[in-house]
Write a protein that holds these residues in place. Structure first.
Motif, PDB file in Angstrom:
ATOM      1  N   LEU A  86      29.456  48.377  32.286  1.00  0.00           N
ATOM      2  CA  LEU A  86      27.999  48.217  32.265  1.00  0.00           C
ATOM      3  C   LEU A  86      27.515  47.812  30.882  1.00  0.00           C
ATOM      4  N   VAL A  87      28.037  48.474  29.870  1.00  0.00           N
ATOM      5  CA  VAL A  87      27.651  48.146  28.492  1.00  0.00           C
ATOM      6  C   VAL A  87      28.045  46.711  28.152  1.00  0.00           C
ATOM      7  N   ARG A 123      30.900  52.662  21.533  1.00  0.00           N
ATOM      8  CA  ARG A 123      32.144  52.379  20.799  1.00  0.00           C
ATOM      9  C   ARG A 123      32.910  51.205  21.410  1.00  0.00           C
ATOM     10  N   LEU A 124      32.168  50.245  21.931  1.00  0.00           N
ATOM     11  CA  LEU A 124      32.730  48.965  22.343  1.00  0.00           C
ATOM     12  C   LEU A 124      32.322  47.981  21.252  1.00  0.00           C
ATOM     13  N   PHE A 125      33.243  47.637  20.388  1.00  0.00           N
ATOM     14  CA  PHE A 125      32.900  46.888  19.181  1.00  0.00           C
ATOM     15  C   PHE A 125      32.869  45.396  19.484  1.00  0.00           C
ATOM     16  N   ASN A 126      31.695  44.954  19.895  1.00  0.00           N
ATOM     17  CA  ASN A 126      31.463  43.568  20.280  1.00  0.00           C
ATOM     18  C   ASN A 126      31.220  42.722  19.025  1.00  0.00           C
ATOM     19  N   ILE A 127      32.226  41.964  18.623  1.00  0.00           N
ATOM     20  CA  ILE A 127      32.101  41.057  17.478  1.00  0.00           C
ATOM     21  C   ILE A 127      31.890  39.627  17.977  1.00  0.00           C
ATOM     22  N   GLY A 128      31.693  39.456  19.274  1.00  0.00           N
ATOM     23  CA  GLY A 128      31.640  38.121  19.854  1.00  0.00           C
ATOM     24  C   GLY A 128      30.264  37.635  20.234  1.00  0.00           C
ATOM     25  N   ALA A 129      29.199  38.209  19.651  1.00  0.00           N
ATOM     26  CA  ALA A 129      27.846  37.796  20.037  1.00  0.00           C
ATOM     27  C   ALA A 129      27.582  36.338  19.697  1.00  0.00           C
ATOM     28  N   ALA A 152      26.479  34.146  31.636  1.00  0.00           N
ATOM     29  CA  ALA A 152      27.547  33.536  30.835  1.00  0.00           C
ATOM     30  C   ALA A 152      27.938  34.451  29.673  1.00  0.00           C
ATOM     31  N   GLY A 153      26.951  35.007  28.972  1.00  0.00           N
ATOM     32  CA  GLY A 153      27.262  35.928  27.881  1.00  0.00           C
ATOM     33  C   GLY A 153      27.940  37.192  28.372  1.00  0.00           C
ATOM     34  N   ALA A 154      27.478  37.708  29.530  1.00  0.00           N
ATOM     35  CA  ALA A 154      28.059  38.931  30.077  1.00  0.00           C
ATOM     36  C   ALA A 154      29.513  38.739  30.475  1.00  0.00           C
ATOM     37  N   LEU A 155      29.803  37.632  31.147  1.00  0.00           N
ATOM     38  CA  LEU A 155      31.178  37.380  31.573  1.00  0.00           C
ATOM     39  C   LEU A 155      32.115  37.185  30.385  1.00  0.00           C
ATOM     40  N   LEU A 156      31.583  36.640  29.302  1.00  0.00           N
ATOM     41  CA  LEU A 156      32.417  36.413  28.126  1.00  0.00           C
ATOM     42  C   LEU A 156      32.843  37.733  27.484  1.00  0.00           C
ATOM     43  N   LEU A 157      32.014  38.770  27.605  1.00  0.00           N
ATOM     44  CA  LEU A 157      32.380  40.080  27.055  1.00  0.00           C
ATOM     45  C   LEU A 157      33.091  40.958  28.077  1.00  0.00           C
ATOM     46  N   LEU A 158      32.916  40.658  29.354  1.00  0.00           N
ATOM     47  CA  LEU A 158      33.528  41.491  30.393  1.00  0.00           C
ATOM     48  C   LEU A 158      35.046  41.489  30.286  1.00  0.00           C
ATOM     49  N   GLY A 159      35.637  40.328  30.017  1.00  0.00           N
ATOM     50  CA  GLY A 159      37.098  40.252  29.902  1.00  0.00           C
ATOM     51  C   GLY A 159      37.648  41.160  28.818  1.00  0.00           C
ATOM     52  N   PRO A 160      37.180  41.049  27.569  1.00  0.00           N
ATOM     53  CA  PRO A 160      37.659  41.965  26.523  1.00  0.00           C
ATOM     54  C   PRO A 160      37.403  43.435  26.841  1.00  0.00           C
ATOM     55  N   ALA A 161      36.275  43.731  27.508  1.00  0.00           N
ATOM     56  CA  ALA A 161      35.982  45.130  27.844  1.00  0.00           C
ATOM     57  C   ALA A 161      36.992  45.672  28.847  1.00  0.00           C
ATOM     58  N   LEU A 162      37.337  44.870  29.851  1.00  0.00           N
ATOM     59  CA  LEU A 162      38.327  45.315  30.835  1.00  0.00           C
ATOM     60  C   LEU A 162      39.714  45.427  30.207  1.00  0.00           C
ATOM     61  N   LEU A 163      40.054  44.503  29.328  1.00  0.00           N
ATOM     62  CA  LEU A 163      41.334  44.590  28.631  1.00  0.00           C
ATOM     63  C   LEU A 163      41.415  45.860  27.795  1.00  0.00           C
ATOM     64  N   ARG A 164      40.288  46.231  27.166  1.00  0.00           N
ATOM     65  CA  ARG A 164      40.280  47.467  26.374  1.00  0.00           C
ATOM     66  C   ARG A 164      40.397  48.690  27.282  1.00  0.00           C
ATOM     67  N   ALA A 165      39.632  48.688  28.391  1.00  0.00           N
ATOM     68  CA  ALA A 165      39.618  49.851  29.270  1.00  0.00           C
ATOM     69  C   ALA A 165      40.935  50.031  30.016  1.00  0.00           C
ATOM     70  N   ARG A 166      41.559  48.929  30.453  1.00  0.00           N
ATOM     71  CA  ARG A 166      42.754  49.032  31.295  1.00  0.00           C
ATOM     72  C   ARG A 166      44.058  49.010  30.496  1.00  0.00           C
ATOM     73  N   LEU A 167      44.105  48.198  29.450  1.00  0.00           N
ATOM     74  CA  LEU A 167      45.369  47.993  28.737  1.00  0.00           C
ATOM     75  C   LEU A 167      45.328  48.441  27.283  1.00  0.00           C
ATOM     76  N   GLY A 168      44.165  48.876  26.809  1.00  0.00           N
ATOM     77  CA  GLY A 168      44.055  49.325  25.428  1.00  0.00           C
ATOM     78  C   GLY A 168      44.062  48.203  24.411  1.00  0.00           C
ATOM     79  N   VAL A 169      43.738  46.974  24.827  1.00  0.00           N
ATOM     80  CA  VAL A 169      43.715  45.836  23.905  1.00  0.00           C
ATOM     81  C   VAL A 169      42.494  45.963  23.000  1.00  0.00           C
ATOM     82  N   ASP A 170      42.691  45.766  21.714  1.00  0.00           N
ATOM     83  CA  ASP A 170      41.607  45.905  20.740  1.00  0.00           C
ATOM     84  C   ASP A 170      40.544  44.834  20.978  1.00  0.00           C
ATOM     85  N   GLU A 171      39.324  45.267  21.325  1.00  0.00           N
ATOM     86  CA  GLU A 171      38.254  44.315  21.619  1.00  0.00           C
ATOM     87  C   GLU A 171      37.719  43.615  20.379  1.00  0.00           C
ATOM     88  N   VAL A 172      37.947  44.185  19.199  1.00  0.00           N
ATOM     89  CA  VAL A 172      37.528  43.506  17.975  1.00  0.00           C
ATOM     90  C   VAL A 172      38.252  42.166  17.854  1.00  0.00           C
TER      91      VAL A 172
END
Length: 353
Positions: A250-251, A82-88, A129-149
């Motif tokens: 990890l995801v 349920r990590l909605f990665n729209i940034g591929a 490079a791809g992993a780091l680009l998604l890591l930021g939104p994932a941490l924002l979602r996990a820590r601050l509840g920012v919508d990763e979409v």
């Protein structure tokens, strides 16, 4: 009326659902073909022949399916948690840029490393490079509840603007006669051809291997169980002791890394350099493929080949009978909607109140 969840979906319904979805897709596309004034039989025959009817057609379909498999795996893994990665799409371009940065001919020469070391470094840089680009939104979602979409979608545009700036600036190929493209990848780093005189390359084998590895990871390992638990119910998983934040990170790393690898394989296997139109929407197409596959890694392979075959076959069909190539987009979109509705109907029943 309301929907009521079925306790035990029947095997007949599970088989009939995809069959019904396919028949519905054929019905809708047939109506559009008739509306365009083309004969049904020859149109579908040309579509099939354009996708699979010759060695050239088959290899073109598999070549186009290769990046779709990787972006489909990236979306399927992220959606499982349920990590909605729209940034591929952006992650793919980030991986492509990293590949050229490591293995490109800057100033006419590349890094003075043997190909046996440089190629793994290229892949690691692209995945990173791809992993780091998604890591930021994932941490924002996990820590601050920012919508990763929102964050992953907006990052696509930021990355494309960055690509445009780099292709007109420090990474521009001086031999491109003003055309905005990056420096070329070293020839020793290009992927070998699986079939001579075609564009099909060994990246397909890597994509198939990654699909198998991801399936084994999700089904046979403890981290895979954690991913499925977080996707099913994050609060319940946390109560049961599953490290939710660590699992989401990890995801994010794996999902972004897969999309970044898609960019590296496109550069090393097909284009040889980065351009703004290198991807015709592979990142967004991966979302469609993941949903068509029911988020199953092995199903992603079949869905990617289906979508690639429709898109490649539509080009041949359009030239022969005059039906617009947009029919391919209609077929893919209708198939996605039909599969989603059919899957819901196998899981739920309509009850009158």
């Amino acid at each position: 009326m309301r929907l009521e969840k079925r306790q035990h979906p029947s095997a007949v319904a599970c088989i009939a659902a995809p069959v019904g979805a396919v028949l519905f897709t054929l019905l809708v596309s047939s109506l559009l073909v008739l509306w365009a004034g083309a004969p049904l039989g020859p149109t579908y025959a040309l579509l099939l022949h354009g996708a699979l009817g010759s060695v050239f057609a088959l290899t073109e379909t598999l070549t186009r399916a290769t990046p779709l498999i990787l972006t489909g795996l990236a979306a399927a893994l992220a959606f499982r948690a349920r990590l909605f990665n729209i940034g591929a799409e952006g992650q793919l371009y980030a991986g492509a840029l990293a590949a050229v940065a490591v293995g490109g001919m800057h100033g006419g020469v590349g890094l003075d490393w043997p190909p046996g070391l440089l190629f793994p470094a290229l892949l690691l840089a692209s995945a990173g490079a791809g992993a780091l680009l998604l890591l930021g939104p994932a941490l924002l979602r996990a820590r601050l509840g920012v919508d990763e979409v929102v964050t992953t979608l907006l990052l696509n545009f930021i990355v494309l603007l960055l690509v445009s700036a780099l292709l007109d600036g420090p990474m521009k190929d001086p031999l491109a006669m003003g055309w905005p493209q990056s420096v070329a990848l070293l020839r020793d780093l290009e992927l070998a051809r699986l079939v001579p005189r075609t564009r099909l390359h060994t990246g397909l084998l890597g994509a198939l291997a990654l699909a198998l590895v991801l399936w084994a990871l999700l089904r046979r390992t403890l981290p895979g169980f954690d991913v499925r638990a977080v996707g099913a119910n994050a609060r319940a998983a946390a109560f049961a002791g599953v490290p939710v934040t660590r699992t989401v990170v990890l995801v994010a790393l794996l999902s972004g890394g897969l999309a970044g690898l898609a960019g590296a394989i496109e550069v090393a296997g097909r284009t040889g350099y980065v351009t703004l139109d290198m991807s015709p929407g592979y990142g967004y197409g991966g979302i469609v493929i993941a949903m068509l596959a029911g988020l199953h890694p092995l199903g992603v392979v079949a869905a990617a080949i289906f979508v690639a075959g429709v898109l490649v076959g539509a080009d041949s069909m359009s030239r022969a009978v005059g039906v617009p190539t947009y029919l391919a987009d209609v077929i893919v979109a209708t198939a996605l909607l039909a599969v989603l509705v059919a899957t819901q109907l196998t899981q739920y029943r309509v009850v009158r109140q």
